[in-house]
Design a protein around this motif. Structure first.
Motif, PDB file in Angstrom:
ATOM      1  N   GLY A 172      22.412  30.864 -57.557  1.00 51.74           N
ATOM      2  CA  GLY A 172      21.065  30.345 -57.317  1.00 51.74           C
ATOM      3  C   GLY A 172      20.882  28.954 -57.868  1.00 51.74           C
ATOM      4  O   GLY A 172      20.176  28.139 -57.310  1.00 51.74           O
ATOM      5  N   SER A 173      21.558  28.625 -58.976  1.00 53.26           N
ATOM      6  CA  SER A 173      21.457  27.273 -59.536  1.00 53.26           C
ATOM      7  C   SER A 173      22.824  26.920 -60.099  1.00 53.26           C
ATOM      8  O   SER A 173      23.689  27.789 -60.226  1.00 53.26           O
ATOM      9  N   LEU A 174      22.976  25.661 -60.454  1.00 51.67           N
ATOM     10  CA  LEU A 174      24.270  25.234 -60.979  1.00 51.67           C
ATOM     11  C   LEU A 174      24.039  24.277 -62.154  1.00 51.67           C
ATOM     12  O   LEU A 174      23.994  23.059 -61.992  1.00 51.67           O
ATOM     13  N   THR A 175      23.887  24.872 -63.322  1.00 52.61           N
ATOM     14  CA  THR A 175      23.614  24.089 -64.524  1.00 52.61           C
ATOM     15  C   THR A 175      24.378  24.700 -65.700  1.00 52.61           C
ATOM     16  O   THR A 175      24.872  25.817 -65.597  1.00 52.61           O
ATOM     17  N   TYR A 176      24.470  23.946 -66.799  1.00 54.99           N
ATOM     18  CA  TYR A 176      24.891  24.578 -68.053  1.00 54.99           C
ATOM     19  C   TYR A 176      23.917  24.146 -69.134  1.00 54.99           C
ATOM     20  O   TYR A 176      23.211  23.138 -68.984  1.00 54.99           O
ATOM     21  N   PHE A 177      23.883  24.928 -70.225  1.00 50.38           N
ATOM     22  CA  PHE A 177      22.934  24.605 -71.281  1.00 50.38           C
ATOM     23  C   PHE A 177      23.643  23.881 -72.414  1.00 50.38           C
ATOM     24  O   PHE A 177      24.579  24.408 -73.018  1.00 50.38           O
ATOM     25  N   GLU A 178      23.192  22.651 -72.680  1.00 51.81           N
ATOM     26  CA  GLU A 178      23.764  21.843 -73.760  1.00 51.81           C
ATOM     27  C   GLU A 178      22.918  22.065 -75.017  1.00 51.81           C
ATOM     28  O   GLU A 178      21.820  21.509 -75.152  1.00 51.81           O
ATOM     29  N   ALA A 179      23.459  22.878 -75.922  1.00 53.13           N
ATOM     30  CA  ALA A 179      22.673  23.275 -77.102  1.00 53.13           C
ATOM     31  C   ALA A 179      22.451  22.113 -78.066  1.00 53.13           C
ATOM     32  O   ALA A 179      21.474  22.101 -78.813  1.00 53.13           O
ATOM     33  N   SER A 180      23.353  21.100 -78.050  1.00 54.10           N
ATOM     34  CA  SER A 180      23.167  19.984 -78.987  1.00 54.10           C
ATOM     35  C   SER A 180      21.945  19.155 -78.608  1.00 54.10           C
ATOM     36  O   SER A 180      21.353  18.484 -79.453  1.00 54.10           O
ATOM     37  N   GLN A 181      21.572  19.175 -77.344  1.00 52.19           N
ATOM     38  CA  GLN A 181      20.388  18.426 -76.889  1.00 52.19           C
ATOM     39  C   GLN A 181      19.257  19.364 -76.500  1.00 52.19           C
ATOM     40  O   GLN A 181      18.180  18.913 -76.113  1.00 52.19           O
ATOM     41  N   ALA A 231      34.452  18.370 -68.697  1.00 54.47           N
ATOM     42  CA  ALA A 231      35.199  19.546 -68.227  1.00 54.47           C
ATOM     43  C   ALA A 231      34.273  20.742 -68.014  1.00 54.47           C
ATOM     44  O   ALA A 231      34.568  21.632 -67.207  1.00 54.47           O
ATOM     45  N   THR A 232      33.146  20.743 -68.709  1.00 52.13           N
ATOM     46  CA  THR A 232      32.206  21.857 -68.570  1.00 52.13           C
ATOM     47  C   THR A 232      31.668  21.944 -67.134  1.00 52.13           C
ATOM     48  O   THR A 232      31.317  23.020 -66.662  1.00 52.13           O
ATOM     49  N   HIS A 233      31.654  20.813 -66.438  1.00 49.69           N
ATOM     50  CA  HIS A 233      31.202  20.818 -65.039  1.00 49.69           C
ATOM     51  C   HIS A 233      32.165  21.629 -64.162  1.00 49.69           C
ATOM     52  O   HIS A 233      31.777  22.152 -63.128  1.00 49.69           O
ATOM     53  N   ILE A 234      33.405  21.699 -64.570  1.00 51.53           N
ATOM     54  CA  ILE A 234      34.374  22.542 -63.858  1.00 51.53           C
ATOM     55  C   ILE A 234      34.267  23.980 -64.364  1.00 51.53           C
ATOM     56  O   ILE A 234      34.241  24.938 -63.582  1.00 51.53           O
ATOM     57  N   HIS A 235      34.167  24.116 -65.673  1.00 52.37           N
ATOM     58  CA  HIS A 235      34.216  25.453 -66.277  1.00 52.37           C
ATOM     59  C   HIS A 235      33.053  26.335 -65.833  1.00 52.37           C
ATOM     60  O   HIS A 235      33.220  27.531 -65.591  1.00 52.37           O
ATOM     61  N   ARG A 236      31.887  25.725 -65.716  1.00 54.15           N
ATOM     62  CA  ARG A 236      30.719  26.519 -65.331  1.00 54.15           C
ATOM     63  C   ARG A 236      30.888  27.088 -63.907  1.00 54.15           C
ATOM     64  O   ARG A 236      30.515  28.231 -63.633  1.00 54.15           O
ATOM     65  N   VAL A 237      31.446  26.285 -63.022  1.00 54.96           N
ATOM     66  CA  VAL A 237      31.683  26.740 -61.640  1.00 54.96           C
ATOM     67  C   VAL A 237      32.671  27.915 -61.656  1.00 54.96           C
ATOM     68  O   VAL A 237      32.446  28.948 -61.008  1.00 54.96           O
ATOM     69  N   LEU A 238      33.732  27.777 -62.436  1.00 55.43           N
ATOM     70  CA  LEU A 238      34.738  28.854 -62.492  1.00 55.43           C
ATOM     71  C   LEU A 238      34.128  30.135 -63.064  1.00 55.43           C
ATOM     72  O   LEU A 238      34.409  31.240 -62.580  1.00 55.43           O
ATOM     73  N   GLN A 239      33.292  29.992 -64.085  1.00 59.46           N
ATOM     74  CA  GLN A 239      32.661  31.201 -64.668  1.00 59.46           C
ATOM     75  C   GLN A 239      31.858  31.965 -63.623  1.00 59.46           C
ATOM     76  O   GLN A 239      31.908  33.202 -63.568  1.00 59.46           O
ATOM     77  N   ILE A 240      31.113  31.253 -62.836  1.00 59.99           N
ATOM     78  CA  ILE A 240      30.279  31.926 -61.829  1.00 59.99           C
ATOM     79  C   ILE A 240      31.182  32.625 -60.809  1.00 59.99           C
ATOM     80  O   ILE A 240      30.979  33.794 -60.485  1.00 59.99           O
ATOM     81  N   LEU A 242      34.191  33.660 -61.123  1.00 58.74           N
ATOM     82  CA  LEU A 242      34.958  34.772 -61.711  1.00 58.74           C
ATOM     83  C   LEU A 242      34.034  35.858 -62.280  1.00 58.74           C
ATOM     84  O   LEU A 242      34.499  36.825 -62.881  1.00 58.74           O
ATOM     85  N   GLU A 243      32.743  35.664 -62.094  1.00 57.72           N
ATOM     86  CA  GLU A 243      31.715  36.631 -62.523  1.00 57.72           C
ATOM     87  C   GLU A 243      31.752  36.893 -64.028  1.00 57.72           C
ATOM     88  O   GLU A 243      31.704  38.029 -64.483  1.00 57.72           O
ATOM     89  N   TYR A 244      31.865  35.807 -64.780  1.00 52.11           N
ATOM     90  CA  TYR A 244      31.844  35.895 -66.242  1.00 52.11           C
ATOM     91  C   TYR A 244      30.433  35.573 -66.730  1.00 52.11           C
ATOM     92  O   TYR A 244      29.689  34.860 -66.067  1.00 52.11           O
ATOM     93  N   PRO A 245      30.104  36.054 -67.943  1.00 45.97           N
ATOM     94  CA  PRO A 245      28.800  35.675 -68.502  1.00 45.97           C
ATOM     95  C   PRO A 245      28.744  34.177 -68.818  1.00 45.97           C
ATOM     96  O   PRO A 245      29.788  33.533 -68.950  1.00 45.97           O
ATOM     97  N   GLU A 246      27.550  33.665 -68.937  1.00 45.57           N
ATOM     98  CA  GLU A 246      27.375  32.220 -69.186  1.00 45.57           C
ATOM     99  C   GLU A 246      27.215  31.931 -70.675  1.00 45.57           C
ATOM    100  O   GLU A 246      26.227  32.359 -71.274  1.00 45.57           O
ATOM    101  N   PRO A 247      28.147  31.193 -71.275  1.00 47.87           N
ATOM    102  CA  PRO A 247      27.935  30.774 -72.670  1.00 47.87           C
ATOM    103  C   PRO A 247      27.090  29.507 -72.704  1.00 47.87           C
ATOM    104  O   PRO A 247      26.966  28.821 -71.695  1.00 47.87           O
ATOM    105  N   ASP A 248      26.516  29.194 -73.871  1.00 45.75           N
ATOM    106  CA  ASP A 248      25.930  27.876 -74.074  1.00 45.75           C
ATOM    107  C   ASP A 248      27.036  26.951 -74.587  1.00 45.75           C
ATOM    108  O   ASP A 248      28.090  27.425 -75.025  1.00 45.75           O
ATOM    109  N   TYR A 249      26.775  25.667 -74.559  1.00 43.27           N
ATOM    110  CA  TYR A 249      27.778  24.677 -75.001  1.00 43.27           C
ATOM    111  C   TYR A 249      27.189  23.766 -76.068  1.00 43.27           C
ATOM    112  O   TYR A 249      26.036  23.343 -75.954  1.00 43.27           O
ATOM    113  N   TYR A 250      28.008  23.484 -77.069  1.00 41.52           N
ATOM    114  CA  TYR A 250      27.611  22.493 -78.073  1.00 41.52           C
ATOM    115  C   TYR A 250      28.744  21.478 -78.150  1.00 41.52           C
ATOM    116  O   TYR A 250      29.817  21.755 -78.687  1.00 41.52           O
ATOM    117  N   HIS A 251      28.522  20.314 -77.537  1.00 41.02           N
ATOM    118  CA  HIS A 251      29.539  19.255 -77.583  1.00 41.02           C
ATOM    119  C   HIS A 251      29.166  18.312 -78.727  1.00 41.02           C
ATOM    120  O   HIS A 251      28.135  17.649 -78.676  1.00 41.02           O
TER     121      HIS A 251
END
Ligand code: GLU
Length: 295
Positions: A172-181, A231-240, A242-251
């Motif tokens: 439905g959407s294509l985003t990741y959550f950047e916890a540092s911001q 790289a997270t822009h690639i990783h988030r797509v792969l997670q979806i 591969l039907e994995y849960p979504e982690p948050d990211y802190y870069h």
């Protein structure tokens, strides 16, 4: 609420290709801090069989313990898990979002050099590498089949636009959550182009194994340096896909030399080993040499 006020499962995932330096120390300590009352996990990313060394794994354990860190054992070692990565790759093949590519580095370079404007005008990824020009992407299924039978060496590349489009439909959407911001970031599918996910002889690459293992270890907050944010822009797509849960990211910020240069093992930067040899205590090293670990 700050990230470390919650319980997270975080990780530090070094590659045993050299001794740890101050940048690694910072990353590991940051991951432990961000875990809050959760847990901090160590994972050894040794899929580069040509560069990994057993003694560097022992040195990683030793340096991290010296810094005061502890982690659950047994430690996950990626080279034990090639079959698992292969299963994930097969799933991506079933989804038809990867394709085999026979182009060598020289083929790619030669192709780009003769295009209008040459290398200078060619789009690059966040690491400064030329975006893959799509050689072998649109060959006919019959030709692809025939080439796969021929036994030449090839790599599996992600069809990044197709994969992202499918992920968007699934999620439905294509985003990741950047916890540092504390902000949600829109995925840019073309940022790295059609990256390599596996090779004929090694059934994974960094992008695939990191996504598989962050899910396998229930990592809820992926903590790593800013240099891996793209790289997270690639990783988030792969997670979806591969039907994995979504982690948050802190870069986190990178530790830099006084002149602003990035630390790197290859540039021969002074490692934790050096400071230990100089008689530094861990608290002193943290206080004097690492930027504030306040979040
Ligand atoms: N293994 C990678 C490295 O040593 C880190 C991967 C990650 O944190 O996602 O640079």
């Amino acid at each position: 609420m700050k990230p470390q006020d919650q319980a997270h499962i975080t990780r530090f995932a070094p590659s045993p290709n050299g001794r740890l330096h101050l940048g690694h120390a910072y990353s590991a300590l940051m991951a432990q801090k961000l875990a809050g009352s959760g847990s901090f996990i160590l994972r050894i990313e040794d899929i580069d069989l040509g560069r990994r060394r057993r003694h560097f794994i022992d040195a990683i354990y030793d340096d991290l313990a010296w810094l005061g860190l502890s982690w659950p054992t047994p430690v996950m070692i990626q080279s034990d898990r090639f079959d698992i990565y292969k299963t994930a790759l097969n799933k991506l093949r079933d989804l038809d979002v990867v394709y085999p590519c026979w182009a060598s580095r020289a083929d790619i370079r030669d192709y780009i050099n003769v295009q209008a404007g040459g290398r200078e005008a060619w789009p690059i990824d966040p690491d400064g590498a030329a975006i893959y020009p799509g050689l072998y992407k649109d060959i006919s299924p019959a030709k692809r089949d025939a080439m796969m039978w021929e036994g030449g060496s090839y790599a599996w590349r992600l069809d990044s636009e197709k994969a992202a489009a499918l992920a968007r439909v699934k999620n439905g959407s294509l985003t990741y959550f950047e916890a540092s911001q504390q902000e949600s970031i829109e995925i840019i599918p073309s940022l790295y182009g059609d990256v390599i996910l596996a090779r004929k002889d090694i059934p994974t690459s960094y992008h695939l194994s990191v996504v598989v293992d962050d899910a396998a270890q229930d990592i809820s907050l992926v903590t790593r340096g800013m240099d891996l944010q793209g790289a997270t822009h690639i990783h988030r797509v792969l997670q979806i896909l591969l039907e994995y849960p979504e982690p948050d990211y802190y870069h986190h910020d990178l530790v830099r030399e006084a002149d602003g240069r990035r630390l790197s093992k290859r540039a021969g930067d002074i490692g934790i080993e050096y400071y230990r040899g100089q008689g530094y205590r861990p608290e002193q090293l943290i206080e004097e040499l690492l930027p504030s670990l306040t979040l």
